[in-house]
Design a protein around this motif. Structure first.
Motif, PDB file in Angstrom:
ATOM      1  N   LYS A  15       0.807  -1.222   0.000  1.00  0.00           N
ATOM      2  CA  LYS A  15       0.000   0.000   0.000  1.00  0.00           C
ATOM      3  C   LYS A  15       0.846   1.281   0.000  1.00  0.00           C
ATOM      4  O   LYS A  15       0.571   2.228  -0.722  1.00  0.00           O
ATOM      5  CB  LYS A  15      -0.910  -0.022   1.231  1.00  0.00           C
ATOM      6  CG  LYS A  15      -1.871   1.127   1.336  1.00  0.00           C
ATOM      7  CD  LYS A  15      -2.736   0.961   2.577  1.00  0.00           C
ATOM      8  CE  LYS A  15      -3.720   2.121   2.704  1.00  0.00           C
ATOM      9  NZ  LYS A  15      -4.567   1.958   3.899  1.00  0.00           N
ATOM     10  N   LEU A  18       1.999   2.496  -3.515  1.00  0.00           N
ATOM     11  CA  LEU A  18       1.037   2.633  -4.612  1.00  0.00           C
ATOM     12  C   LEU A  18       0.443   4.038  -4.646  1.00  0.00           C
ATOM     13  O   LEU A  18      -0.301   4.416  -3.743  1.00  0.00           O
ATOM     14  CB  LEU A  18      -0.084   1.594  -4.460  1.00  0.00           C
ATOM     15  CG  LEU A  18       0.363   0.129  -4.409  1.00  0.00           C
ATOM     16  CD1 LEU A  18      -0.806  -0.777  -4.057  1.00  0.00           C
ATOM     17  CD2 LEU A  18       0.989  -0.293  -5.742  1.00  0.00           C
ATOM     18  N   PRO A  22      -4.231   0.643  -3.162  1.00  0.00           N
ATOM     19  CA  PRO A  22      -4.418  -0.723  -3.643  1.00  0.00           C
ATOM     20  C   PRO A  22      -5.780  -0.928  -4.303  1.00  0.00           C
ATOM     21  O   PRO A  22      -6.779  -0.428  -3.820  1.00  0.00           O
ATOM     22  CB  PRO A  22      -4.298  -1.576  -2.377  1.00  0.00           C
ATOM     23  CG  PRO A  22      -4.500  -0.656  -1.228  1.00  0.00           C
ATOM     24  CD  PRO A  22      -4.228   0.743  -1.710  1.00  0.00           C
ATOM     25  N   ARG A  23      -5.770  -1.608  -5.437  1.00  0.00           N
ATOM     26  CA  ARG A  23      -6.988  -2.120  -6.069  1.00  0.00           C
ATOM     27  C   ARG A  23      -6.579  -3.349  -6.878  1.00  0.00           C
ATOM     28  O   ARG A  23      -6.446  -3.296  -8.102  1.00  0.00           O
ATOM     29  CB  ARG A  23      -7.647  -1.083  -6.969  1.00  0.00           C
ATOM     30  CG  ARG A  23      -9.008  -1.625  -7.441  1.00  0.00           C
ATOM     31  CD  ARG A  23      -9.802  -0.705  -8.295  1.00  0.00           C
ATOM     32  NE  ARG A  23     -11.140  -1.255  -8.443  1.00  0.00           N
ATOM     33  CZ  ARG A  23     -12.074  -0.724  -9.206  1.00  0.00           C
ATOM     34  NH1 ARG A  23     -11.849   0.390  -9.857  1.00  0.00           N
ATOM     35  NH2 ARG A  23     -13.260  -1.289  -9.302  1.00  0.00           N
ATOM     36  N   PRO A  24      -6.330  -4.463  -6.196  1.00  0.00           N
ATOM     37  CA  PRO A  24      -5.868  -5.660  -6.901  1.00  0.00           C
ATOM     38  C   PRO A  24      -6.876  -6.141  -7.949  1.00  0.00           C
ATOM     39  O   PRO A  24      -8.077  -6.208  -7.678  1.00  0.00           O
ATOM     40  CB  PRO A  24      -5.710  -6.692  -5.779  1.00  0.00           C
ATOM     41  CG  PRO A  24      -5.530  -5.869  -4.533  1.00  0.00           C
ATOM     42  CD  PRO A  24      -6.391  -4.659  -4.746  1.00  0.00           C
ATOM     43  N   HIS A  46      -7.121   0.130 -13.511  1.00  0.00           N
ATOM     44  CA  HIS A  46      -7.243   0.483 -12.085  1.00  0.00           C
ATOM     45  C   HIS A  46      -8.609   1.139 -11.842  1.00  0.00           C
ATOM     46  O   HIS A  46      -9.272   0.844 -10.846  1.00  0.00           O
ATOM     47  CB  HIS A  46      -6.124   1.436 -11.661  1.00  0.00           C
ATOM     48  CG  HIS A  46      -6.252   1.908 -10.243  1.00  0.00           C
ATOM     49  ND1 HIS A  46      -5.746   1.203  -9.173  1.00  0.00           N
ATOM     50  CD2 HIS A  46      -6.873   3.003  -9.721  1.00  0.00           C
ATOM     51  CE1 HIS A  46      -6.042   1.852  -8.046  1.00  0.00           C
ATOM     52  NE2 HIS A  46      -6.715   2.942  -8.359  1.00  0.00           N
ATOM     53  N   CYS A  85      -1.749  -4.517  -8.638  1.00  0.00           N
ATOM     54  CA  CYS A  85      -2.193  -3.118  -8.554  1.00  0.00           C
ATOM     55  C   CYS A  85      -1.375  -2.225  -9.483  1.00  0.00           C
ATOM     56  O   CYS A  85      -0.233  -2.546  -9.824  1.00  0.00           O
ATOM     57  CB  CYS A  85      -2.051  -2.601  -7.122  1.00  0.00           C
ATOM     58  SG  CYS A  85      -3.080  -3.469  -5.924  1.00  0.00           S
TER      59      CYS A  85
END
Length: 196
Positions: A15, A18, A22-24, A46, A85
């Motif tokens: 985190k 990024l 995060p947005r896996p 994303h 991500c």
């Protein structure tokens, strides 16, 4: 499998690194037959949360010879990037995939997919991680020798529009490699359809 996907989608391991948080992005199914291992989501993916939902994805589907519906059917394709991500921007484009993701999650995902017949390795990061010493000195050499890695792996260049110069300099890819890729994809998807 659902618990694992839930854990990945809620991962915040890197985190702090990024820029957009995060947005896996990942899709997989226990019956997946083909795994696509790319680099990392770009800003468009994303934002949407849909893997390969951009110009690169359009080009990739063209190379694979599949429809949008076939591509997003998780029983056909699991989509597992090297970095889940968006990693941020560097001087020459997006930064490399975060190094934490693949060691943390890839083996666990693969264990849940016993029916995988083919793994597409898109770009240098995926090829070095999976082929290790079998990878050639350059991506170009590895892709040119794609048949050496069959039946398990199929190395590919990145389908990004930013890669158009590579594609222009290497016309053999469209003429020689894409037809082999089409044949392999059809073979696997044919076995998927006959088992449904």
């Amino acid at each position: 499998m659902q618990d694992l996907l839930h854990n990945i989608r809620n991962c915040s391991l890197c985190k702090a690194h990024l820029p957009l948080g995060p947005r896996p992005v990942v899709t997989a199914h226990q019956d997946s037959k083909i795994v696509i291992i790319g680099q990392a989501p770009g800003t468009k993916v994303h934002a949407s949360g849909i893997p390969w939902d951009d110009a690169s994805g359009k080009q990739l589907r063209k190379w694979l010879g599949v429809t949008v519906e076939e591509f997003y059917d998780e029983k056909n394709f699991a989509i597992i990037p090297m970095g889940f991500c968006y990693p941020g921007r560097g001087k020459g484009g997006d930064l490399p995939p975060r190094p934490e993701c693949a060691p943390q999650w890839h083996d666990q995902l693969m264990e849940f997919m016993p029916n995988v017949e083919l793994v597409l390795l898109i770009g240098m990061y995926a090829q070095k991680y999976y082929l290790k010493k079998q990878a050639k000195k350059t991506l170009t050499e590895t892709v040119a020798d794609c048949q050496d890695y069959l039946p398990k792996y199929f190395p590919l260049p990145h389908p990004s529009p930013r890669n158009r110069f590579w594609l222009t300099r290497n016309p053999w890819f469209d003429k020689e490699v894409v037809p082999i890729l089409n044949q392999e994809i059809k073979k696997v998807l044919k076995s998927t359809r006959s088992s449904k």
